[in-house]
Design a protein around this motif. Structure first.
Motif, short mmCIF file in Angstrom:
data_model
loop_
_atom_site.label_atom_id
_atom_site.label_comp_id
_atom_site.label_asym_id
_atom_site.label_seq_id
_atom_site.Cartn_x
_atom_site.Cartn_y
_atom_site.Cartn_z
N HIS A 225 0.83 -1.21 0.00
CA HIS A 225 0.00 0.00 0.00
C HIS A 225 0.87 1.27 0.00
CE1 HIS A 225 -4.13 -1.43 0.23
NE2 HIS A 225 -3.76 -2.37 1.13
N LEU A 226 1.99 1.18 0.66
CA LEU A 226 2.86 2.36 0.75
C LEU A 226 3.78 2.52 -0.45
CD1 LEU A 226 3.87 2.12 4.53
CD2 LEU A 226 2.15 3.64 3.50
N GLN A 227 3.90 1.51 -1.27
CA GLN A 227 4.83 1.54 -2.38
C GLN A 227 4.41 2.63 -3.38
OE1 GLN A 227 7.42 -0.68 -2.27
NE2 GLN A 227 8.38 0.34 -4.01
N LYS A 230 3.96 8.90 -1.11
CA LYS A 230 4.77 9.59 -0.12
C LYS A 230 4.20 9.42 1.28
CE LYS A 230 6.57 13.16 -3.23
NZ LYS A 230 6.69 14.61 -3.48
N PHE A 231 3.00 9.77 1.46
CA PHE A 231 2.36 9.66 2.76
C PHE A 231 0.98 9.02 2.59
CE2 PHE A 231 5.27 13.23 3.30
CZ PHE A 231 5.87 12.91 4.49
N VAL A 232 0.64 8.16 3.54
CA VAL A 232 -0.68 7.51 3.57
C VAL A 232 -1.24 7.69 4.97
CG1 VAL A 232 -1.96 5.38 3.31
CG2 VAL A 232 -0.01 5.85 1.81
N ARG A 277 4.68 6.40 6.00
CA ARG A 277 5.40 6.37 4.75
C ARG A 277 6.55 5.38 4.87
NH1 ARG A 277 9.28 11.75 4.57
NH2 ARG A 277 10.48 11.27 6.46
N LEU A 278 7.09 5.00 3.75
CA LEU A 278 8.22 4.09 3.76
C LEU A 278 9.44 4.83 4.36
CD1 LEU A 278 7.93 2.42 0.25
CD2 LEU A 278 7.40 1.38 2.48
#
Length: 284
Positions: A225-227, A230-232, A277-278
């Motif tokens: 989902h984060l791939q 930038k921000f979730v 985010r990652l």
């Protein structure tokens, strides 16, 4: 022997008093067991003790119609002389026995005599020049109406009647053998169904099944989902449609990712939305 024979021929003593004076007649009757050869002189028999009616008529019209039909007279052309003579002979017979009954018949006899007298006179013409009406017309009309009613009454009498031609069959059933079923309406059925549903809710069972969930698998799901983003927002990573078990495992997976520094959780200020985010990895 002569004395014995004479004794046999002689009647026994006291038998003369029992034998009647006349022995060559047939007894008319027996009174208290004794033969009766002569009628008692003081016996009174009323004149009307025995009456025989050969024909029974319901009234003067019935008698008159009987006389006409018996001799096959044309009812539209009644021979008044013959019919009146026969009618008067019958009236004379009933006058001797029942004067009250004969009064009604005498009225019809007077009408017949009047019609017969009018037929002997020459016919009179009306003012318009037409011949006067036949004196027998009114009598013929009454006879035809009476005959129609009599035939209708005979047809009705031929119809089977209760009590005369048939009886109603009745079967008695014991009260215990005859079930009495209540009348049920739609509202009663609706109320009964609601009661059943209430009882079903009181005894309903909730079965908890065990579902094996993998934290590693949900860690991979969160990373996917984060791939490329930038921000979730923190809440977007939870699938609320799969139940609280999956949400708990997802939360544990995020904690594991944060522990391994694979993701970062940031918040601009207190009570602000939390973003994920990652983790940033500097380029080598």
């Amino acid at each position: 022997m002569s004395n014995e024979a004479g004794a046999l021929d002689a009647p026994p003593e006291g038998l003369d008093a029992v034998l009647p004076d006349v022995v060559d007649q047939v007894a008319l009757a027996r009174l208290y067991g004794e033969p009766l050869f002569d009628l008692p002189r003081d016996l009174y028999i009323p004149p009307d003790a025995l009456q025989v009616f050969l024909e029974a008529f319901e009234g003067p019209l019935d008698l008159l119609l009987y006389l006409i039909r018996k001799q096959n007279f044309n009812i539209l052309d009644i021979p008044m002389a013959a019919v009146t003579r026969q009618y008067l002979s019958y009236v004379d017979e009933i006058r001797a026995s029942n004067l009250e009954l004969a009064a009604e018949y005498l009225l019809m006899a007077a009408m017949l005599i009047e019609i017969k007298s009018r037929m002997l006179l020459p016919p009179k013409k009306t003012a318009e020049g037409e011949e006067a009406e036949d004196p027998r017309a009114e009598l013929v009309r009454r006879l035809l109406e009476y005959e129609q009613m009599k035939l209708a009454a005979q047809r009705l009498a031929e119809v089977p009647q209760y009590g005369r031609d048939f009886l109603r069959a009745q079967v008695y059933v014991e009260q215990a053998l005859q079930p009495r079923f209540p009348d049920v309406s739609a509202l009663d059925l609706q109320s009964a169904w609601r009661d059943i549903m209430k009882r079903a809710k009181l005894v309903q069972h909730h079965k908890i099944s065990r579902e094996e969930l993998s934290v590693r698998e949900h860690m991979s799901i969160v990373l996917r989902h984060l791939q490329g983003r930038k921000f979730v927002e923190f809440g977007e990573l939870f699938d609320t449609t799969r139940g609280p078990q999956v949400m708990v495992v997802t939360f544990i997976a995020m904690l594991e990712l944060a522990k391994e520094t694979l993701i970062e959780l940031t918040q601009a200020e207190a009570f602000a939305p939390i973003y994920v985010r990652l983790a940033y990895t500097p380029a080598s």
